[in-house]
Write an enzyme that holds these catalytic residues in place. Structure first.
Site, PDB file in Angstrom:
ATOM      1  N   ASN A 175       1.601   8.949   7.540  1.00 44.65           N
ATOM      2  CA  ASN A 175       1.960   7.815   6.697  1.00 44.65           C
ATOM      3  C   ASN A 175       2.360   8.384   5.348  1.00 44.65           C
ATOM      4  O   ASN A 175       1.501   8.750   4.556  1.00 44.65           O
ATOM      5  CB  ASN A 175       0.759   6.860   6.567  1.00 44.65           C
ATOM      6  CG  ASN A 175       1.014   5.739   5.573  1.00 44.65           C
ATOM      7  OD1 ASN A 175       2.146   5.519   5.151  1.00 44.65           O
ATOM      8  ND2 ASN A 175      -0.046   5.035   5.186  1.00 44.65           N
ATOM      9  N   LYS A 179       3.659   6.909   2.884  1.00 42.19           N
ATOM     10  CA  LYS A 179       3.534   5.943   1.785  1.00 42.19           C
ATOM     11  C   LYS A 179       4.818   5.999   0.938  1.00 42.19           C
ATOM     12  O   LYS A 179       5.892   6.233   1.491  1.00 42.19           O
ATOM     13  CB  LYS A 179       2.267   6.221   0.975  1.00 42.19           C
ATOM     14  CG  LYS A 179       1.046   6.364   1.903  1.00 42.19           C
ATOM     15  CD  LYS A 179      -0.270   6.393   1.213  1.00 42.19           C
ATOM     16  CE  LYS A 179      -1.374   6.494   2.257  1.00 42.19           C
ATOM     17  NZ  LYS A 179      -2.708   6.422   1.686  1.00 42.19           N
ATOM     18  N   HIS A 211      -1.832  -2.124   6.336  1.00 47.25           N
ATOM     19  CA  HIS A 211      -2.509  -1.013   5.669  1.00 47.25           C
ATOM     20  C   HIS A 211      -3.330  -1.563   4.496  1.00 47.25           C
ATOM     21  O   HIS A 211      -2.933  -2.536   3.865  1.00 47.25           O
ATOM     22  CB  HIS A 211      -1.465   0.003   5.181  1.00 47.25           C
ATOM     23  CG  HIS A 211      -2.099   1.256   4.682  1.00 47.25           C
ATOM     24  ND1 HIS A 211      -2.617   1.358   3.414  1.00 47.25           N
ATOM     25  CD2 HIS A 211      -2.334   2.438   5.296  1.00 47.25           C
ATOM     26  CE1 HIS A 211      -3.134   2.574   3.272  1.00 47.25           C
ATOM     27  NE2 HIS A 211      -2.984   3.248   4.402  1.00 47.25           N
ATOM     28  N   GLU A 243      -3.604  -0.643   1.566  1.00 46.50           N
ATOM     29  CA  GLU A 243      -2.851  -0.728   0.301  1.00 46.50           C
ATOM     30  C   GLU A 243      -1.995  -1.992   0.282  1.00 46.50           C
ATOM     31  O   GLU A 243      -1.824  -2.613  -0.774  1.00 46.50           O
ATOM     32  CB  GLU A 243      -2.000   0.544   0.114  1.00 46.50           C
ATOM     33  CG  GLU A 243      -2.897   1.735  -0.240  1.00 46.50           C
ATOM     34  CD  GLU A 243      -2.381   3.086   0.229  1.00 46.50           C
ATOM     35  OE1 GLU A 243      -1.185   3.220   0.535  1.00 46.50           O
ATOM     36  OE2 GLU A 243      -3.212   4.021   0.302  1.00 46.50           O
ATOM     37  N   GLU A 271      -9.502   2.619   9.373  1.00 47.30           N
ATOM     38  CA  GLU A 271      -9.423   3.370   8.121  1.00 47.30           C
ATOM     39  C   GLU A 271     -10.415   2.803   7.105  1.00 47.30           C
ATOM     40  O   GLU A 271     -10.118   1.798   6.434  1.00 47.30           O
ATOM     41  CB  GLU A 271      -8.016   3.261   7.528  1.00 47.30           C
ATOM     42  CG  GLU A 271      -6.929   3.808   8.422  1.00 47.30           C
ATOM     43  CD  GLU A 271      -5.723   4.255   7.609  1.00 47.30           C
ATOM     44  OE1 GLU A 271      -5.407   5.441   7.654  1.00 47.30           O
ATOM     45  OE2 GLU A 271      -5.128   3.418   6.921  1.00 47.30           O
TER      46      GLU A 271
HETATM   47  P1  PGA Z   1      -5.133   9.711   3.474  1.00 54.09           P
HETATM   48  O1  PGA Z   1      -4.399   8.329   3.819  1.00 54.09           O
HETATM   49  O2  PGA Z   1      -5.013  10.583   4.703  1.00 54.09           O
HETATM   50  O3  PGA Z   1      -4.361  10.270   2.309  1.00 54.09           O
HETATM   51  O4  PGA Z   1      -6.542   9.394   3.156  1.00 54.09           O
HETATM   52  C1  PGA Z   1      -4.563   7.734   5.079  1.00 54.09           C
HETATM   53  C2  PGA Z   1      -3.868   6.396   5.100  1.00 54.09           C
HETATM   54  O5  PGA Z   1      -3.866   5.708   4.077  1.00 54.09           O
HETATM   55  O6  PGA Z   1      -3.301   5.997   6.129  1.00 54.09           O
END
Ligand code: PGA
Length: 250
Positions: A9, A11, A94, A96, A166
């Site tokens: 991901n 982002k 997600h 976020e 997550e």
């Molecule tokens: P991270 O992010 O591996 O940087 O903790 C995982 C995600 O948000 O899918």
């Protein structure tokens, strides 16, 4: 048996040319990969990424989709648009998106159904915050989030879905759930799916762990029987790191 899926991901990182460059570097490193390898890139990177993945088994995904097919939804992308641009998967809900963009369990459900019916495999994210965990709500919350997200799907549709567990407190923090905790919580999600859609669907649905998964902790997590892959943020941005996660069994 469930085939593991390791999904990156990115982002809001990388321009189209940076995406192409990273994929060219990644290709030879994941040639013999045993899991399914997916990169969820910014939508604008999909055309360049689609060209770059040619001749490899790397699959592409989007990071969100809108639930309508078209219309007055400024700034959004439909499943058909993303599919034509190269996506086969789409991250949905997600944390976020939930925290910063007002995503709710209801919109997560609508987006997940639209992804599936539009020919994309949804990677539906669920997970508890630190406060929810400390209050003892983890199992109830992740079960609820997963079941709401699947509402309206048939058992056969549910089999195609990927769920990513997550824990919000583990994302981007360097903290991870222990192998056993992650396994147990994913087991709880699978039980909840079995309760509504039956054992067959629950045994088919792939449930990833996500949250600071990296080259060091991936093997321990992947050795757990309930964990079917990972959703990887930070460690998916560099070809060498992501390749190490993908090749965790070597
Ligand atoms: P991270 O992010 O591996 O940087 O903790 C995982 C995600 O948000 O899918």
């Amino acid at each position: 048996m469930r085939k593991p899926v390791i999904a990156g991901n990115w982002k809001m990182n990388k321009t189209p040319s940076e995406a192409a460059e990273m994929i060219q570097a990644l290709k030879p490193l994941v040639e013999g990969a045993k899991p399914t390898v997916v990169l969820c890139v910014p939508a604008v990177c999909l055309p360049a990424a689609k060209k770059a993945v040619r001749g490899s088994r790397i699959k592409l995904g989007a990071q969100n989709i809108h639930f309508e097919a078209s219309g007055a939804y400024t700034g959004e992308h439909s499943a058909a648009m993303l599919k034509e641009a190269g996506a086969e998967y789409a991250i949905i809900g997600h944390s976020e998106r939930r925290a910063y963009f007002g995503e709710t369990d209801e919109t997560v459900n609508r987006r997940a159904v639209a992804a599936l019916r539009g020919g994309l495999i949804p990677i539906i994210c669920v997970g508890e915050t630190r406060a929810q965990r400390e209050a003892g709500y983890t199992n109830a919350l992740v079960s609820y989030q997963a079941l709401i997200a699947l509402t309206g799907m048939t058992a056969d549709e549910v089999k195609k879905v990927i769920i990513a567990y997550e824990p919000v407190w583990a994302i981007g923090t360097g903290l991870t759930a222990s192998d056993e905790e992650a396994n147990a919580t994913i087991g709880v999600i699978r039980e909840a799916v079995a309760g509504v859609y039956g054992k067959r669907a629950a045994n088919a649905v792939r449930i990833q762990y996500g949250g600071s998964m990296n080259p060091k902790n991936v093997a321990g997590l992947m050795a757990q029987p309930e964990i079917d892959g990972g959703l990887i943020g930070g460690a998916s941005l560099k070809a060498e790191d992501f390749a190490k996660v993908v090749n965790y069994a070597e």
